[in-house]
Design a protein around this motif. Structure first.
Motif, mmCIF file in Angstrom:
data_model
loop_
_atom_site.group_PDB
_atom_site.id
_atom_site.type_symbol
_atom_site.label_atom_id
_atom_site.label_comp_id
_atom_site.label_asym_id
_atom_site.label_seq_id
_atom_site.Cartn_x
_atom_site.Cartn_y
_atom_site.Cartn_z
ATOM 1 N N GLY A 245 1.943 4.919 12.109
ATOM 2 C CA GLY A 245 1.871 5.681 10.870
ATOM 3 C C GLY A 245 1.696 4.891 9.592
ATOM 4 O O GLY A 245 2.007 5.394 8.509
ATOM 5 N N MET A 246 1.188 3.659 9.663
ATOM 6 C CA MET A 246 0.954 2.868 8.454
ATOM 7 C C MET A 246 -0.458 3.126 7.941
ATOM 8 O O MET A 246 -1.415 3.090 8.709
ATOM 9 C CB MET A 246 1.150 1.381 8.753
ATOM 10 C CG MET A 246 2.561 1.056 9.148
ATOM 11 S SD MET A 246 2.732 -0.682 9.572
ATOM 12 C CE MET A 246 4.351 -0.649 10.331
ATOM 13 N N ARG A 247 -0.581 3.376 6.644
ATOM 14 C CA ARG A 247 -1.879 3.675 6.056
ATOM 15 C C ARG A 247 -2.764 2.432 6.023
ATOM 16 O O ARG A 247 -2.310 1.355 5.662
ATOM 17 C CB ARG A 247 -1.702 4.189 4.629
ATOM 18 C CG ARG A 247 -1.061 5.547 4.552
ATOM 19 C CD ARG A 247 -0.791 5.991 3.121
ATOM 20 N NE ARG A 247 -2.022 5.998 2.336
ATOM 21 C CZ ARG A 247 -2.126 5.453 1.113
ATOM 22 N NH1 ARG A 247 -1.101 4.859 0.542
ATOM 23 N NH2 ARG A 247 -3.262 5.501 0.466
ATOM 24 N N LEU A 248 -4.039 2.611 6.365
ATOM 25 C CA LEU A 248 -5.043 1.556 6.217
ATOM 26 C C LEU A 248 -5.524 1.642 4.776
ATOM 27 O O LEU A 248 -6.185 2.602 4.390
ATOM 28 C CB LEU A 248 -6.194 1.780 7.198
ATOM 29 C CG LEU A 248 -7.351 0.799 7.147
ATOM 30 C CD1 LEU A 248 -6.897 -0.611 7.491
ATOM 31 C CD2 LEU A 248 -8.456 1.249 8.096
ATOM 32 N N VAL A 249 -5.159 0.653 3.943
ATOM 33 C CA VAL A 249 -5.415 0.766 2.508
ATOM 34 C C VAL A 249 -6.570 -0.084 1.997
ATOM 35 O O VAL A 249 -7.042 0.132 0.884
ATOM 36 C CB VAL A 249 -4.138 0.471 1.678
ATOM 37 C CG1 VAL A 249 -3.073 1.521 1.949
ATOM 38 C CG2 VAL A 249 -3.609 -0.921 1.929
ATOM 39 N N ALA A 250 -7.041 -1.036 2.788
ATOM 40 C CA ALA A 250 -8.164 -1.861 2.328
ATOM 41 C C ALA A 250 -8.826 -2.529 3.524
ATOM 42 O O ALA A 250 -8.176 -2.845 4.517
ATOM 43 C CB ALA A 250 -7.699 -2.928 1.340
#
Length: 192
Positions: free
Chosen positions: A28-33
């Protein structure tokens, strides 16, 4: 100095897709870059408001040999495991259930006295620990040295010991420059 956390911990993988599936879709960790070009990718996943995990994808890297968390080794070595903080033991149970449902090994929950922990490995065999505080215990507020034979430096206490390093000479404002590097393309409107 004012530390805010781990901006990012940079790890390596040969399979960015499997890595994203594990960290983003399972945990559940967002892919931010994401940065990339042929033969190179560097992607960032959000842990918290100040912390990220980053992965380099290199085509010839292979998963590390599995090594149990905290077991001593000999020879060149720099990294044992990463412990990711979660809110409480319910989060640990949720992560354990997700890992097991997806076919990943997950330990029992372990009571270390000051934290509860769950251990596992990602698809790259990176040893992971998930930890939450034990209610009512805060070693940061009240540091404890339980080592029966601490090193001389550790006996000096938990606070910074002044005078142990040469005093720095501050860089004059007129000489403070920041040079362009990888990642500027992530900012909208930035040209290469």
């Amino acid at each position: 100095m004012h530390y805010t956390g781990i901006n990012h911990l940079a790890l390596a993988t040969a399979d960015m897709d499997a890595t994203i599936r594990f960290w983003r879709d399972l945990l559940g960790m967002r892919l931010v870059a994401g940065l990339g070009r042929p033969g190179y990718r560097h992607y960032f996943l959000e842990l918290s408001g100040t912390d990220m995990l980053a992965f380099f994808e290199w085509p010839n890297v292979t998963p590390i040999e599995p090594k149990d968390h905290g077991v001593p080794v000999a020879g060149p070595f720099a990294f044992d495991h990463v412990s990711i903080g979660v809110r409480d033991r319910n989060d640990l149970w949720d992560i354990r259930d997700r890992l097991e449902a997806a076919g990943f090994w997950a330990s029992e929950l372990i009571d270390h006295g000051f934290i509860f922990s769950l251990y596992s490995f990602d698809p790259n065999n990176i040893a992971i620990e998930f930890s939450c505080p034990v209610p009512g215990v805060d070693i940061r507020a009240h540091p404890v040295m339980a080592d029966r034979n601490p090193s001389p430096v550790a006996r000096e206490g938990s606070e910074t010991q002044p005078g142990k390093w040469p005093a720095p000479t501050p860089t004059p404002f007129s000489e403070r420059r920041i040079y362009p590097g990888e990642g500027r393309e992530l900012v909208q409107g930035e040209d290469d």
